[in-house]
Design an enzyme around this catalytic site. Structure first.
Site, short mmCIF file in Angstrom:
data_model
loop_
_atom_site.label_atom_id
_atom_site.label_comp_id
_atom_site.label_asym_id
_atom_site.label_seq_id
_atom_site.Cartn_x
_atom_site.Cartn_y
_atom_site.Cartn_z
N ARG A 5 0.91 -1.29 0.15
CA ARG A 5 0.12 -0.11 -0.34
C ARG A 5 0.81 1.23 -0.09
O ARG A 5 1.71 1.24 0.80
CB ARG A 5 -0.83 0.01 1.16
N SER A 52 6.50 -4.79 8.30
CA SER A 52 5.99 -5.49 9.44
C SER A 52 6.85 -6.72 9.54
O SER A 52 6.00 -7.83 9.43
CB SER A 52 4.42 -5.87 9.04
N ASP A 59 4.53 -1.95 12.65
CA ASP A 59 3.04 -1.59 12.59
C ASP A 59 2.65 -1.59 14.14
O ASP A 59 1.49 -0.72 14.43
CB ASP A 59 2.21 -2.53 11.96
#
Length: 892
Positions: A515, A579, A626
């Protein structure tokens, strides 16, 4: 009874035999006399509706006290499944005789039941005397039976059939509501008959009514705690109509029967149906007809005027197909009467009307129960079996056929099989005892498994203390390399303070998709965060290719996004949410196999890829975990937020640590966010006392055996797999799924976190749990579904408690760092387990409160920690450098 079919011609009329003329004249005359005993289907359907309404009243806590159907819970939660075995004693008390039975149940592939029994009388002085004498007599009979059978030296489970209405709060309890039939022993009502029997037995060291029971859904039984499974409900339907609701169909004969009974005004339905009263009902009708000159030329006999002289056995004999008339004549003569042939025909027809009404009433009530069962199961058509016992059903030549026919007519959408019970009271008591013993044994085995997941407060305090020690090891230079909790510095030195401003790019890499986000942060009185993002797929060949190919693909995605947003020439600060564990054991998890990445600086690899493309330049300010992004997102809304928690597919925590305690980083001033990577807690064996054989099986079958042990006990990625291992074990023990392990159950990964969340939902009825299991290829019974739900609950509860114990160590450390008596702090939380599981968040919070009572902890759900959090970390980093990025307000 006779029946004939005749063509109505003049010739036929001339040749009618005299007996046929008598029948055609007499029967309508009797029918007119007993007109109110003839019940049409419309009346029976109306009775069904009334009965169903009383069932609902009886099941509800508020209306049960005024309901005539008491719907008594029996605490029998299961019917025999064929695996029961053993020897049992049974007592059957409730009629004119008392029985003691020894029942042997053996499996042998097909269940076999052998019975030995002895009948003892129940003298009037016993059943009308004191309760103490009654139960002493029962104990005497039992002692005599055991002496006779030479089994006094053995110990047997005992089942007690008491054929009177009683209340139960557990299976081994029976509080007598009232005596019925001929029993009137004093001092027994409102007492526990089991205790009375036990008291009598300690000194030794050692059916004539009507009723129905059925299996009701627990969710409909207000009188008992719990919503799972089913329980047998004893309707005590004999009292139906005691509130005058049947007065419109009760006749003058019924009222006379009631007035002459031991309990006037009680058990009115039973007095219209049961064998105890049918003979007397026929006697009262015959007596009245004789007095009116309709029978026996108006001549009475002493016997006809004597209560109890006509019994159910007489009615059965008079209604036999061939010898019925001769039996009728013989019985009437024994009563001192001189019956003519017409009298015999009329009396026989009275018996038919009375017994037929009994079958009709019984059928209407049974049809109401069948309808409720069908509605409970939510099926268009019900297939079921009704077990039947009782002398009226067994010895009356027409009763069973009439009952079956009317039931099937009233409930055409139910396929009903009627099964005659063999010694239902005695054998049934033994089978209930056998089922109870089986369930007790199974429950013991299940509890042994579930007890492995129960964690005491002492255990949790131990976890908290060991976690606290590992936090310290991870922060110290000397012990950091061997610490299981890695305590990774993030170089995030502060949380948002509301002055952050600007446009930022954020990258989020951690799944099969990548993303890119543009985040606009606005400070001041109307502070806000706006985000624009685009999702790009990462093909499998890229995931498993070289590191250069991976980062070239990422840069291509960034270029596409910048062009899409019309900001290709802008040089923006960038935060990279990555992550995966960085620095200590840098590796891409199972689906990421890109080569040339481990041990490399991902920021350098991204910068090199940007240079190779040579189209734009970005200021890479921060690599973001994250968990840290979660903390920062919540910190923007709540300045007290200094802890981030991920409780989802994975499990991790970060928090703001005092720099003076971080020996692995230079500097003593201020604070820095530490990414604990606590999933590895316990890899040194320090929590092995809490790991079960199921945890070990899950660990051994994972991609990283021996690593991330704490995460494998607390995160959504593994909880379902632990459940699956337990279900396999319980199935092997014959406690689930009929002992059959399906191929689906053998398949790793079929139990996802979402299934645990769905199964444990308080709003989910058991039928829906069964449907979820059926989706997983698991054909479950109601009992199976209850067990599966318990297993899921035990595994998820332990996970929440362990997570809470770890978090308690974090908040206690912050409190100690600041030397506070009381700490007030906020935890930012993200993750599907915390958000979607119906109980996880509550249990976690309760555990933290219990283990860290001097800390007031608020939990706040994060909103897009990976994207918004990355931008906020970048903004905070720029703020710390004094490099805030100005906003063009026209773009908002």
């Amino acid at each position: 009874m006779y029946s004939c079919m005749c063509v109505a011609t003049s010739q036929c009329k001339k040749k009618r035999p005299p007996f046929l003329k008598n029948i055609l004249n007499l029967l309508p005359q009797v029918d007119r006399y007993l007109y109110h005993m003839r019940l049409s289907d419309d009346v029976l359907l109306d009775l069904m509706a009334r009965f169903q309404a009383e069932m609902v009243k009886g099941l509800a806590r508020d209306t049960n006290p005024t309901a005539t159907l008491k719907m008594l819970p029996t605490f029998v939660r299961s019917i025999p499944d064929g695996t029961e075995k053993g020897e049992f004693l049974a007592l059957d008390l409730g009629g004119s005789r008392f029985r003691v039975l020894k029942v042997k149940v053996s499996e042998n592939g097909k269940q076999n039941v052998q019975m030995e029994s002895q009948i003892y009388p129940t003298p009037k002085e016993i059943i009308h005397g004191s309760g103490t004498d009654l139960f002493q007599y029962v104990a005497d009979c039992l002692a005599d039976f055991m002496e006779t059978k030479n089994i006094k030296h053995k110990k047997f489970p005992l089942g007690f059939t008491l054929s009177f209405p009683y209340i139960q709060r557990k299976l081994e309890e029976g509080i007598l509501i009232s005596w019925t039939k001929h029993f009137k022993a004093r001092g027994v009502q409102q007492t526990d008959v089991v205790k009375s029997l036990q008291k009598a037995l300690r000194k030794h060291q050692a059916r004539t009514g009507t009723n129905a029971c059925y299996m009701e859904e627990m969710s409909n039984i207000d009188l008992v705690e719990g919503d799972e499974g089913r329980m047998c409900i004893n309707t005590e339907w004999g009292a139906f109509g005691d509130d005058a609701s049947l007065d419109d169909i009760r006749t003058e004969f019924d009222k006379e029967i009631d007035l002459g009974s031991f309990n006037p005004g009680k058990q009115l339905f039973e007095k219209m149906i049961s064998g105890l009263y049918l003979g007397e009902l026929v006697r009262i009708i015959l007596l009245k007809m004789t007095r009116e000159g309709l029978l026996f030329n108006g001549k009475l006999s002493t016997a006809l005027c004597t209560k109890g002289k006509i019994e159910t056995k007489h009615i059965a004999a008079m209604e036999k197909y061939k010898e019925g008339l001769s039996n009728t004549k013989e019985i009437l003569m024994e009563l001192g009467l001189a019956p003519s042939e017409d009298d015999c025909i009329a009396v026989q027809h009275v018996c038919t009307v009375v017994s037929f009404r009994s079958a009709n009433l019984c059928a209407a009530a049974l049809a109401a129960i069948l309808t409720r069962l069908r509605e409970n199961k939510k099926v268009a058509r019900l297939r079921t079996t009704v077990g039947v016992d009782g002398t009226l059903y067994k010895i009356h030549p027409q009763y069973a056929k009439r009952l079956h026919k009317v039931v099937r007519r009233l409930v055409p959408n139910c396929d009903v099989r009627f099964l005659l019970s063999e010694s239902g009271s005695g054998k049934g008591a033994a089978m209930v005892t056998a089922v109870a013993c089986r369930l007790l044994s199974q429950r013991k085995q299940i509890n042994e498994v579930l007890s492995l997941f129960k964690i005491t407060k002492e255990n949790l305090i131990g976890v908290k203390n060991r976690m606290r020690a590992e936090l310290e090891y991870g922060l110290k230079k000397e012990t950091h390399p061997v610490a299981t909790v890695k305590m990774l510095p993030t170089f995030v030195y502060g949380t948002p303070d509301g002055t952050e401003n600007g446009k930022f790019l954020a990258l989020d890499l951690g799944g099969t998709n990548f993303r890119v986000l543009l985040v606009k942060i606005r400070s001041g009185r109307s502070k806000s965060v706006r985000m624009y993002n685009k999702i790009f797929a990462i093909p499998l060949e890229i995931m498993q290719g070289t590191g250069e190919e991976l980062f070239d693909h990422i840069v291509q995605c960034i270029a596409d996004f910048l062009e899409y947003m019309g900001i290709k020439g802008a040089r923006l600060p960038l935060g990279f949410t990555f992550s995966f564990p960085c620095r200590q054991h840098l590796s891409f998890i199972d689906w990421f196999k890109a080569t040339d990445c481990e041990g490399e600086d991902v920021v350098d690899m991204l910068r090199e890829a940007i240079k190779r493309r040579n189209e734009f330049d970005l200021d890479i300010v921060a690599v973001v975990n994250d968990t840290v992004g979660t903390m920062m997102t919540c910190g923007y809304e709540d300045s007290n937020c200094e802890i981030g928690l991920i409780a989802g597919t994975g499990s991790n925590v970060c928090y703001m640590e005092d720099m003076r305690n971080i020996e692995i980083v230079e500097g003593d001033e201020g604070k820095m966010c530490i990414n604990t990577e606590w999933g590895g807690f316990g890899d040194n064996g320090c929590i092995d006392n809490l790991r079960t054989k199921y945890d070990k099986e899950v660990d051994e079958g994972s991609l990283n055996p021996g690593e991330q042990r704490y995460e494998k006990m607390t995160s959504g990625m593994y909880l379902g797999e632990i459940v699956r291992q337990i279900l396999i074990d319980l199935t092997k023990q014959g406690l689930l799924f009929r002992g059959q392990i399906s191929e689906r159950l053998r398949t790793r990964g079929i139990f996802e976190t979402k299934f645990l969340s769905q199964i444990e939902s308080d709003r989910l009825v058991l039928l829906q749990v069964r449907r979820i299991l059926q989706q997983l290829g698991l054909d479950s019974t109601c009992d199976d579904s209850i067990i599966v739900k318990e297993v899921c609950g035990s595994v998820s509860k332990r996970a929440a408690q362990l997570c809470g114990a770890g978090l308690a160590a974090i908040v206690e450390k912050i409190r100690d760092n600041r030397k506070l008596e009381h700490l007030k702090t906020t935890v930012g939380v993200d993750g599907t387990l915390y958000k979607l599981h119906p109980h996880f968040s509550r249990i976690l919070q309760e555990t933290v409160k219990e283990l860290a009572p001097q800390c007031d902890v608020t939990f706040m759900l994060s909103e897009d920690g990976s994207g918004k959090g990355a931008a906020l970390i970048t903004a905070v980093a720029k703020r710390e450098r004094g490099e805030m990025v100005g906003l063009d307000h026209s773009t908002w």
